[in-house]
Design a protein around this motif. Structure first.
Motif, PDB file in Angstrom:
ATOM      1  N   PHE A 334       0.825  -1.212   0.000  1.00 34.07           N
ATOM      2  CA  PHE A 334       0.000   0.000   0.000  1.00 34.07           C
ATOM      3  C   PHE A 334       0.857   1.257   0.000  1.00 34.07           C
ATOM      4  O   PHE A 334       1.994   1.263   0.487  1.00 34.07           O
ATOM      5  N   THR A 335       0.288   2.340  -0.529  1.00 37.77           N
ATOM      6  CA  THR A 335       0.982   3.621  -0.601  1.00 37.77           C
ATOM      7  C   THR A 335       0.530   4.575   0.501  1.00 37.77           C
ATOM      8  O   THR A 335       1.355   5.197   1.175  1.00 37.77           O
ATOM      9  N   ALA A 336      -0.780   4.693   0.673  1.00 36.47           N
ATOM     10  CA  ALA A 336      -1.342   5.675   1.608  1.00 36.47           C
ATOM     11  C   ALA A 336      -1.693   5.005   2.927  1.00 36.47           C
ATOM     12  O   ALA A 336      -2.623   4.207   2.999  1.00 36.47           O
ATOM     13  N   CYS A 337      -0.933   5.305   3.977  1.00 41.92           N
ATOM     14  CA  CYS A 337      -1.165   4.730   5.301  1.00 41.92           C
ATOM     15  C   CYS A 337      -1.323   5.851   6.327  1.00 41.92           C
ATOM     16  O   CYS A 337      -0.749   6.934   6.179  1.00 41.92           O
ATOM     17  N   CYS A 383      -4.037   1.276   6.334  1.00 40.41           N
ATOM     18  CA  CYS A 383      -3.655   1.714   4.994  1.00 40.41           C
ATOM     19  C   CYS A 383      -4.857   1.658   4.060  1.00 40.41           C
ATOM     20  O   CYS A 383      -5.765   0.838   4.238  1.00 40.41           O
ATOM     21  N   LEU A 384      -4.837   2.542   3.073  1.00 41.50           N
ATOM     22  CA  LEU A 384      -5.864   2.523   2.039  1.00 41.50           C
ATOM     23  C   LEU A 384      -5.680   1.237   1.238  1.00 41.50           C
ATOM     24  O   LEU A 384      -4.635   1.014   0.618  1.00 41.50           O
ATOM     25  N   GLY A 385      -6.700   0.352   1.259  1.00 44.11           N
ATOM     26  CA  GLY A 385      -6.563  -1.001   0.737  1.00 44.11           C
ATOM     27  C   GLY A 385      -6.700  -1.125  -0.764  1.00 44.11           C
ATOM     28  O   GLY A 385      -7.468  -1.970  -1.254  1.00 44.11           O
ATOM     29  N   PHE A 386      -5.972  -0.314  -1.492  1.00 46.40           N
ATOM     30  CA  PHE A 386      -5.951  -0.338  -2.959  1.00 46.40           C
ATOM     31  C   PHE A 386      -4.496  -0.414  -3.392  1.00 46.40           C
ATOM     32  O   PHE A 386      -3.603   0.114  -2.708  1.00 46.40           O
ATOM     33  N   VAL A 387      -4.239  -1.055  -4.538  1.00 42.56           N
ATOM     34  CA  VAL A 387      -2.858  -1.235  -4.987  1.00 42.56           C
ATOM     35  C   VAL A 387      -2.699  -0.778  -6.436  1.00 42.56           C
ATOM     36  O   VAL A 387      -3.678  -0.665  -7.181  1.00 42.56           O
ATOM     37  N   ASP A 388      -1.448  -0.515  -6.793  1.00 39.02           N
ATOM     38  CA  ASP A 388      -1.101  -0.102  -8.156  1.00 39.02           C
ATOM     39  C   ASP A 388      -1.115  -1.327  -9.053  1.00 39.02           C
ATOM     40  O   ASP A 388      -0.355  -2.275  -8.854  1.00 39.02           O
TER      41      ASP A 388
END
Length: 426
Positions: A334-337, A383-388
């Motif tokens: 994740f990126t946004a935590c 964390c925002l549970g989305f991935v690239d």
């Protein structure tokens, strides 16, 4: 007899033989339950969703991973595919003809109908025999309308139930311990929804309710969807949106119709702010099938094309900051935590930005909180549970298991529409 009468007779005989062959291709049962229910649990190690089906006259319980878009259910059988639980299907059988409609290529090996079994977690496939056997399933419990009491009904069986059998241990790679294969819930005529509908003669519909624990369910048949022990009726208020068809096959080796479920996402909003993105990515390209938004129970988290992901996380971080939520170091994947101690906590959960997928006619799919937008990773960190998903994925947005949790999702295949509830836990 006139030539017209003879032509009509020939047509009637051919029609009878055609319909008879189709009926022989379908599983059958003498029972007619209102619907079926399968408990589903989430495997903590792989984050995959697992259900159990009883096979054979002895009702041997077998664990399977749930594949929402799969074409063909398959089982691994170390000792071969002719067992007391199931037996191979002849190449000239109506079941093999049915397989050719939904699983390509289908071929003959020693007069046995054969096809590919696929593990789309590892993106691997192998030759498999088409087999059929007896499947025992649990009917949906019902309430007596006169007394309000629960009516306990016995399990029911479907005979001549087709699925694929493979003997290569490698196809189980990446699956949870104790799992022996995958069950498919896609649009295909070999998938569970079609097979159960044919066997028990109820509508070709199913509903999915997933959770992070052991209280998930898949229901086959029509509503209402009721869980007896909890008293839940999982049909509160559904919103509806069309299900789209992707014109291109999912797998590179197949020419069979795509069996995945797609929806038409028009835009994405976070706390009312529209995420700036290339809307062309949200459409399915009719020439190559690239783009669009589909569902997957095999992907643990929603994956977004890189430019969509960057714009999405940027707006979410900005909206979180406006709410006084502090960001912390990223935790892969994740990126946004964020620091949860800076989030306002209410009885129904943390107060965090609300994500809306905007669908046709301004219908909105809502994702919020720790139920399906945030993921707990360690003490005080969500964390925002989305991935690239990369810069050139086949599908621009793949809605994964975490984002499907705590919603009732009703897949109405004949009407090609999705019914979905608001999040039932945040």
């Amino acid at each position: 007899m006139t030539s017209c009468s003879l032509s009509s007779l020939r047509f009637s005989v051919l029609l009878f033989l055609f319909l008879h062959s189709l009926s022989n291709a379908q599983p059958f049962s003498s029972s007619r339950p209102r619907g079926l229910v399968f408990p589903v649990h989430k495997d903590p190690a792989t984050l995959q969703y697992v259900t159990q089906i009883s096979l054979g006259a002895t009702r041997v319980p077998v664990n399977f991973v749930v594949d929402l878009g799969g074409k063909v259910s398959w089982i691994h059988s170390k000792g071969g595919c002719s067992t007391s639980l199931y037996s191979p299907v002849d190449c000239k059988s109506p079941q093999c003809s049915l397989a050719r409609q939904s699983a390509s290529p289908v071929f003959c090996v020693n007069n046995t109908c054969s096809l590919y079994a696929a593990n789309l977690i590892t993106h691997s496939a192998t030759n498999a025999d088409l087999v059929s056997g007896v499947v025992t399933v649990q009917p949906s419990d019902v309430i007596d309308p006169r007394t309000g009491d629960w009516i306990s009904v016995p399990n029911v069986t479907a005979r001549r139930f087709p699925f694929a059998c493979e003997t290569t241990i490698g196809l189980l790679e990446g699956l949870p311990k104790g799992v022996k294969g995958m069950v498919s819930l896609g649009r295909s005529s070999l998938a569970l929804a079609s097979q159960f509908s044919a066997a028990f003669r109820f509508p070709r519909k199913f509903a999915v309710y997933l959770s992070s624990a052991d209280n998930g369910f898949v229901f086959f048949g029509d509503a209402p969807y009721i869980i007896q022990h909890s008293g839940w009726q999982l049909m509160s208020s559904l919103s509806y949106t069309p299900l789209l068809l992707n014109p291109m096959p999912t797998e590179s080796w197949s020419t069979a119709p795509n069996s995945d479920y797609y929806i038409d996402v028009k835009s994405i909003e976070i706390d009312g702010e529209v995420v700036p993105l290339n809307k062309a990515l949200l459409s399915i390209n009719k020439k190559d099938g690239v783009g669009g938004t589909r569902f997957s129970t095999l992907d643990p988290y929603t994956a977004m094309q890189t430019s969509i992901y960057k714009a999405f996380t940027s707006v979410y971080i900005k909206r979180a900051k406006a709410m006084g939520i502090s960001r912390v170091a990223s935790v892969a994947p994740f990126t946004a935590c964020f620091n949860s101690s800076t989030m306002t906590q209410r009885p129904e959960g943390y107060l965090v930005p609300t994500i809306n997928l905007v669908l046709p006619k301004n219908v909105k799919w809502q994702m919020i909180g720790t139920g399906n937008s945030l993921v707990y990773v360690r003490d005080s960190v969500f964390c925002l549970g989305f991935v690239d998903g990369g810069s050139t994925p086949r599908t621009s947005i793949v809605i994964g298991g975490h984002q499907l949790q705590y919603n009732v999702l009703q897949f109405d295949i004949p009407r090609s529409r999705l019914g979905f509830s608001p999040p039932m836990q945040v």
